[in-house]
Design an enzyme around this catalytic site. Sequence first.
Site, PDB file in Angstrom:
ATOM      1  N   HIS A   1       0.865  -1.186   0.000  1.00 30.29           N
ATOM      2  CA  HIS A   1       0.000   0.000   0.000  1.00 30.29           C
ATOM      3  C   HIS A   1       0.903   1.238   0.000  1.00 30.29           C
ATOM      4  CE1 HIS A   1      -2.752   2.980   1.871  1.00 30.29           C
ATOM      5  NE2 HIS A   1      -3.739   2.214   1.474  1.00 30.29           N
TER       6      HIS A   1
ATOM      7  N   ASP B   1       3.036  -4.391   8.107  1.00 30.28           N
ATOM      8  CA  ASP B   1       1.832  -3.590   7.928  1.00 30.28           C
ATOM      9  C   ASP B   1       0.640  -4.516   8.137  1.00 30.28           C
ATOM     10  OD1 ASP B   1      -0.375  -2.235   7.055  1.00 30.28           O
ATOM     11  OD2 ASP B   1       0.466  -1.627   5.130  1.00 30.28           O
TER      12      ASP B   1
ATOM     13  N   GLN C   1      -4.499  -4.911   7.165  1.00 29.69           N
ATOM     14  CA  GLN C   1      -5.503  -5.851   6.654  1.00 29.69           C
ATOM     15  C   GLN C   1      -5.493  -7.188   7.374  1.00 29.69           C
ATOM     16  OE1 GLN C   1      -7.856  -4.984   4.685  1.00 29.69           O
ATOM     17  NE2 GLN C   1      -7.067  -3.040   3.888  1.00 29.69           N
TER      18      GLN C   1
ATOM     19  N   LYS D   1     -10.454  -0.023  10.570  1.00 30.35           N
ATOM     20  CA  LYS D   1     -10.643  -1.201   9.723  1.00 30.35           C
ATOM     21  C   LYS D   1     -11.035  -2.424  10.543  1.00 30.35           C
ATOM     22  CE  LYS D   1      -7.191   0.310   6.325  1.00 30.35           C
ATOM     23  NZ  LYS D   1      -7.875   0.700   5.084  1.00 30.35           N
TER      24      LYS D   1
ATOM     25  N   CYS E   1      -4.794   2.604  -3.552  1.00 29.51           N
ATOM     26  CA  CYS E   1      -3.558   3.117  -2.964  1.00 29.51           C
ATOM     27  C   CYS E   1      -2.412   2.140  -3.165  1.00 29.51           C
ATOM     28  CB  CYS E   1      -3.731   3.425  -1.478  1.00 29.51           C
ATOM     29  SG  CYS E   1      -4.811   4.816  -1.202  1.00 29.51           S
TER      30      CYS E   1
HETATM   31  C1  LIG Z   1      -2.369  -2.767   3.572  1.00 30.43           C
HETATM   32  C2  LIG Z   1      -2.703  -1.412   4.056  1.00 30.43           C
HETATM   33  N1  LIG Z   1      -1.767  -0.665   4.646  1.00 30.43           N
HETATM   34  C3  LIG Z   1      -2.007   0.582   5.101  1.00 30.43           C
HETATM   35  C4  LIG Z   1      -3.243   1.156   4.962  1.00 30.43           C
HETATM   36  C5  LIG Z   1      -3.428   2.546   5.443  1.00 30.43           C
HETATM   37  O1  LIG Z   1      -4.369   2.615   6.478  1.00 30.43           O
HETATM   38  P1  LIG Z   1      -4.816   4.056   6.991  1.00 30.43           P
HETATM   39  O2  LIG Z   1      -5.410   4.775   5.824  1.00 30.43           O
HETATM   40  O3  LIG Z   1      -5.825   3.747   8.037  1.00 30.43           O
HETATM   41  O4  LIG Z   1      -3.615   4.735   7.503  1.00 30.43           O
HETATM   42  C6  LIG Z   1      -4.265   0.409   4.375  1.00 30.43           C
HETATM   43  C7  LIG Z   1      -5.628   0.955   4.238  1.00 30.43           C
HETATM   44  O5  LIG Z   1      -6.082   1.369   3.217  1.00 30.43           O
HETATM   45  C8  LIG Z   1      -3.991  -0.886   3.895  1.00 30.43           C
HETATM   46  O6  LIG Z   1      -4.929  -1.607   3.294  1.00 30.43           O
END
Ligand SMILES: Cc1ncc(COP(=O)(O)O)c(C=O)c1O
Lengths: 155, 155, 425, 425
Positions: free
Chosen positions: D138, D215, D218, D241, D381
């Site tokens: 991401h 990370d 998910q 999430k 993203c």
């Molecule tokens: C794999 C992953 N990492 C990071 C994020 C970023 O999360 P946040 O927007 O809550 O910072 C997301 C969410 O879209 C994600 O799916």
Amino acid sequence: MAEQLDEMYRDIIMEHYRFPRGHDKILNPDITKEGRNPACGDEIEIRVKMDKDKIETVSVDCAGCAISTASGSMLAEICEGKTIAEVKKIAGIVKALLKGEKFDKSYDIGDIEALQGVNKFPVRVKCALLSWTTLVDAIDAKQTGRQLTASTTEG
Amino acid sequence: MAEQLDEMYRDIIMEHYRFPRGHDKILNPDITKEGRNPACGDEIEIRVKMDKDKIETVSVDCAGCAISTASGSMLAEICEGKTIAEVKKIAGIVKALLKGEKFDKSYDIGDIEALQGVNKFPVRVKCALLSWTTLVDAIDAKQTGRQLTASTTEG
Amino acid sequence: MKVIDQNKSHLKSENSLLSVDNIRKDFPILDRMINGHKLVYLDNAATTQKPQTVIDAITSYYAGFNANVHRGLHTLAEEATSAMEKTRDKTAAFIGGVKREEIVFTRNATESINLVVSSWGKKNIKQGDRIVITQMEHHANLVPWIMLAKETGAELEYIPIDQNGYLNLSNINNIITPKTKIVALTHMSNVLGTINPVAEIISLAHKNNALVLIDGAQSVPHMPVDVKTLDADFYVFSAHKMLGPTGVGVLYAREEILNEMEPVIFGGEMINEVRFDFADWAELPMKFEAGTPNIADLVAFAPALDYLNKIGMDKIRQHEIEITTYGLEELRKLDFIKIFGPDNVLDRGGVISFVDDKIHSHDLSQYLDSKGVAVRAGHHCAQPLVKLLGVTSTSRASFYIYNTNDEVDQLVEALKAARRYFVNG
Amino acid sequence: MKVIDQNKSHLKSENSLLSVDNIRKDFPILDRMINGHKLVYLDNAATTQKPQTVIDAITSYYAGFNANVHRGLHTLAEEATSAMEKTRDKTAAFIGGVKREEIVFTRNATESINLVVSSWGKKNIKQGDRIVITQMEHHANLVPWIMLAKETGAELEYIPIDQNGYLNLSNINNIITPKTKIVALTHMSNVLGTINPVAEIISLAHKNNALVLIDGAQSVPHMPVDVKTLDADFYVFSAHKMLGPTGVGVLYAREEILNEMEPVIFGGEMINEVRFDFADWAELPMKFEAGTPNIADLVAFAPALDYLNKIGMDKIRQHEIEITTYGLEELRKLDFIKIFGPDNVLDRGGVISFVDDKIHSHDLSQYLDSKGVAVRAGHHCAQPLVKLLGVTSTSRASFYIYNTNDEVDQLVEALKAARRYFVNG
Ligand SMILES: Cc1ncc(COP(=O)(O)O)c(C=O)c1O
Ligand SMILES: Cc1ncc(COP(=O)(O)O)c(C=O)c1O
């Protein structure tokens, strides 16, 4: 919103989307310009053949959604034979129409009016704008002799 | 909480607060150490006069709240004549008592028991701990020959 | 006793300009009982209470249109985006009608200041430059500058305060000089209540080509603020101190400045295009808002602004002048209480810091709480200032739109009772 | 049609292990009508919906005990502090029983990663060092590393993905080498659904003395995660999430590492002592939490964790395996739909990205929305990954505890109807 959806995907738009005008690339263009909408991943290439200060033909090669495809098709259709000034005027109208702002309603914009439904969907406005922004950037760059980089509807 | 308040500010504590023991600075101390609680602004200076491995007297100079003053006064009272090992044991009990943890109830801690009411007010625990932390740090530093910097109940 | 009661009813009728009784009904927490007493909440400089409309906005969001924002093509995502962006418009309007692109949302005023320091500061401050702040800054507008000065080798100069809690500007031309690159100061002190002459200082700074950051954490909630008229370059504040939810801060900065600033947090939402070795940034203000925003609270900040607008910031200021006048009067009657900050109520906001000459502020606050009166005690995140005042900590009563003179009386009564408990007991 | 119906009822009975019907009652938004259809919310990878208990926790906080936290000596401040800190305990327990000091609260996962990069990264990454990430990150776990590599002159190496959406580890010993200082990768891809073999990669990284950031945005919401067993050095995720409110992110890091890290945001709460030329930091984890926290949402994250614990993360994973199995089966029947990511459902989470061979994902998602079905469209993203997949964008359906096979059927029906609308219309 089923109705709003039909408002956006009007018959005219669907028809332009299915049978886009200006789809075949011009072979010896006077101007070539790429445009990108990174948020959507959409990419287009616009080619213009000039006839003095008039646009002879425009081709729009578009890998985008129905809205950007239809908008590009309308662009190709309406710009043929128009002067640069006229094209810029129309581009201004398209922008105003899409953003729900006021514009000169006396000017005949033909099918383009059908893009009005898009302004109910703010995220889609960029799709409809991409080809127009790219064309205007291309013309400006040509006129000022600037380096051509890809246009974008962001920023 | 009016009752909880009285639980904290028990008569014994108020008496120590009004008439703190060990308030007069020892003139020829073997150990001198400052302690600070920056969050409260409280500052104390502890001075210790040793008699071999026993503590002869302790003075606690304290510009703090009722709780830190009373706790320092109790410290001065109970530590007199105790060995270093005993003092550390008591300090451990005070910490446990304030944090609501288990401790050796068979050991006689005299007035200190009255500090128990403080554990209902987590923000005040540091006040009650300051003099004890400072004293233990002072003894440790003396024993190991470390440089004396100000003690703190943070960190 | 009779005198006080007359005073009370007299001032109450003036208060009723603001119809405090009606306002109080909108704040459910004000019915809360604390230790058998009705809550007297006088800790508004720390955070304010929230009207039902703000609470309801959060509920409606989660029960009605919760979704991640931007680029979402489904109905919920569009509703969430549009509600959140409406708050941006309202915020821009609230501080004098700036552009929506000039409003960057952060977690709190602290993060807003740190964003300026990390992005603008690290790029523009060099060894030998001067950073000017004041002796009355909150840690949020102090520690980041200390660190920046350390890192860059810049000088950190303080505008001093005088005996009465005012900035001492007699030497200001030697403090703000052409070497100065930034002046950062609070619009209103959270300890002294002092309202600083920020327009004057901004104008002097600009003459020296320095930019100015105003910490509006205590001003925006309590009086009309127009950042354009002030000509501030950066202006920061927190929603939670003005009826809004926790977790929302605001950074206003002039568009040209924001355009020159690099983002400091990278991720989703803030990018335009990303390749494996390349990234460029989205347009303003998204460039500075990486990741999923605090959507619900951003949505719920709008009704807080609406609420303040409905009352009118002028009236709010007026109410605070009145209650502070009364508070100062009543506290001055207690000879064991020392009050800090300007005497003239027109130069101060609704914040009264004080000490009892015998009772430590921690004991005092704890005692007040046993009577239902919530005040803050300690250094109020302004350790150096409190030290300057010659004390280790103070108690602080701070007022807002729902506070009454009756509550001031309860504070005074509780202070007297504390004397009996701790001193003459 | 009959075959599908049998399938459905068969799988439904298995689903009832999780009593989805009862769960749905806890989520008020699920009664929402969208364009005349009942909401089918399949955008859970972007953000999940919230149970009533979470919404109620926010309401109770603001109506009952809203106050600024830490150092407060009045009842409300103590209640707010203790509620917020209870969430920290619960979070520490949720990811395998780490120490409360090891849990730092941020705004979102994005900020958590950026905190590691800005603090640990800038201190420890030098020119010539290697940073390893993967091709499926991401932007939140990609752009900060691109920027760090640029700033420091470190190499940025990618672990590639294969045709099926798995990490290709065949060359891993040439990627993770003794030059490597940090490996940062997603536990589960938000586009492909792929669950990565993080334990294996962590162990290899540690052999090379590199630290590992996972990370977990998910993964933590969807399966049991024990960061101690994994032996992760940094682990990040977002509350929004996993049933929690927006505005709360988590950074877990081992205590020794946090102790070595400098704060990046300075202000109140995070300091121990401040003088005019000096500041030092509070103990962990406050050192990293400057300014007024997002108190209400931190308090309301606790019931989200309680809710997940009550169901059980094993059961949640099981439910998602079932619904994803069904979803993949049904989507595979549509010959105009191409699905990305691993075929084996045990290697993937409840995320299905797909494209229609004739309809652009934006048109498709907009159409699905007109039938009440909320999916996300675009690059999610993860622009470089989506480009690697050979498309400009995808549509993505992502599931959670309240989704049913019926809803999958509605997605499938809507996809068929979209064909009629756009292609054969
Ligand atoms: C794999 C992953 N990492 C990071 C994020 C970023 O999360 P946040 O927007 O809550 O910072 C997301 C969410 O879209 C994600 O799916
Ligand atoms: C003057 C001033 N500046 C900054 C702050 C910091 O606000 P926050 O904690 O919301 O970041 C405060 C609040 O305490 C304040 O009073």
